[in-house]
Design an enzyme around this catalytic site. Structure first.
Site, PDB file in Angstrom:
ATOM      1  N   ASP A 105     -20.571 -14.154  16.764  1.00 50.87           N
ATOM      2  CA  ASP A 105     -21.717 -13.985  15.862  1.00 50.87           C
ATOM      3  C   ASP A 105     -22.819 -14.962  16.232  1.00 50.87           C
ATOM      4  O   ASP A 105     -23.663 -14.656  17.055  1.00 50.87           O
ATOM      5  CB  ASP A 105     -21.322 -13.997  14.385  1.00 50.87           C
ATOM      6  CG  ASP A 105     -20.444 -15.172  13.988  1.00 50.87           C
ATOM      7  OD1 ASP A 105     -20.448 -16.218  14.658  1.00 50.87           O
ATOM      8  OD2 ASP A 105     -19.744 -15.054  12.973  1.00 50.87           O
ATOM      9  N   ARG A 167      -5.298 -12.040   8.213  1.00 46.58           N
ATOM     10  CA  ARG A 167      -5.143 -11.891   9.660  1.00 46.58           C
ATOM     11  C   ARG A 167      -4.169 -10.763  10.015  1.00 46.58           C
ATOM     12  O   ARG A 167      -4.309 -10.120  11.049  1.00 46.58           O
ATOM     13  CB  ARG A 167      -4.612 -13.181  10.286  1.00 46.58           C
ATOM     14  CG  ARG A 167      -5.582 -14.331  10.301  1.00 46.58           C
ATOM     15  CD  ARG A 167      -4.993 -15.490  11.130  1.00 46.58           C
ATOM     16  NE  ARG A 167      -5.668 -16.743  10.884  1.00 46.58           N
ATOM     17  CZ  ARG A 167      -6.798 -17.120  11.459  1.00 46.58           C
ATOM     18  NH1 ARG A 167      -7.392 -16.305  12.302  1.00 46.58           N
ATOM     19  NH2 ARG A 167      -7.334 -18.288  11.192  1.00 46.58           N
TER      20      ARG A 167
END
Length: 181
Positions: A105, A167
């Site tokens: 990002d 996760r």
């Protein structure tokens, strides 16, 4: 998984799409690293599922290592301060290093890591990211391999987390805002 799925707003990348991404990238990496000394370095903890599945599609001898870095803490945005939690164990000289990242990002973490590793005399250093959020980039960093782009939403699953949770989802989904705000 039923409890976890209630926290997901939308599935963005399905299990089947993840497998197709890994196969496509693995085949390309196999071609690009033929006759090279490949060292695949996973950036922990987020890359663990991606790296595991991706390397199964790389039809070459390779070595694996890991680097653990932190820049988020318990938040949803990078702090901009990168901390090395676990360094690579293998000396990089003579290797062609492929960094495996879960999501790119801002680019701060990967820029820091690649600059740090360049001083270690590897033959080459390239970046493979599962997810890309180019609109969030604050540094000039372009990955060499991209699984897919995702919208500027907070995503979890397949290694990506919020506060060390989610996760283990077998897909990538956007997390409901009320969970993290």
């Amino acid at each position: 998984m039923a409890q976890l799925i209630n926290d997901i707003n939308e599935i963005l990348v399905s299990k089947e799409e993840l497998d197709a991404i890994n196969k496509r990238l693995g085949e390309q990496i196999t071609k690009d690293y033929k006759d090279k000394n490949l060292l695949v370095v996973g950036i922990l903890k987020g890359s663990i599922y991606f790296m595991t599945d991706l390397t199964r599609y790389i039809d070459l001898p390779l070595k694996l290592d890991f680097l653990a870095v932190s820049s988020y803490g318990g938040g949803t945005r990078s702090s901009g301060i990168v901390k090395i939690v676990k360094d690579i164990d293998i000396e990089l000289e003579g290797y062609d290093v492929l960094l495996i990242e879960d999501i790119l990002d801002s680019g701060r973490t990967l820029q820091y890591v690649t600059e740090m590793l360049k001083t270690r005399r590897a033959n080459s250093i390239k970046v493979c990211t599962l997810l890309d959020k180019p609109e969030r980039r604050v540094v000039d960093l372009k990955p060499d391999y991209i699984g897919c782009s995702v919208p500027d939403e907070f995503v979890v699953g397949y290694g990506l987390d919020y506060d060390q949770k989610y996760r283990n989802l077998p897909y990538i989904g956007s997390l409901k805002r009320e969970i993290y705000e």
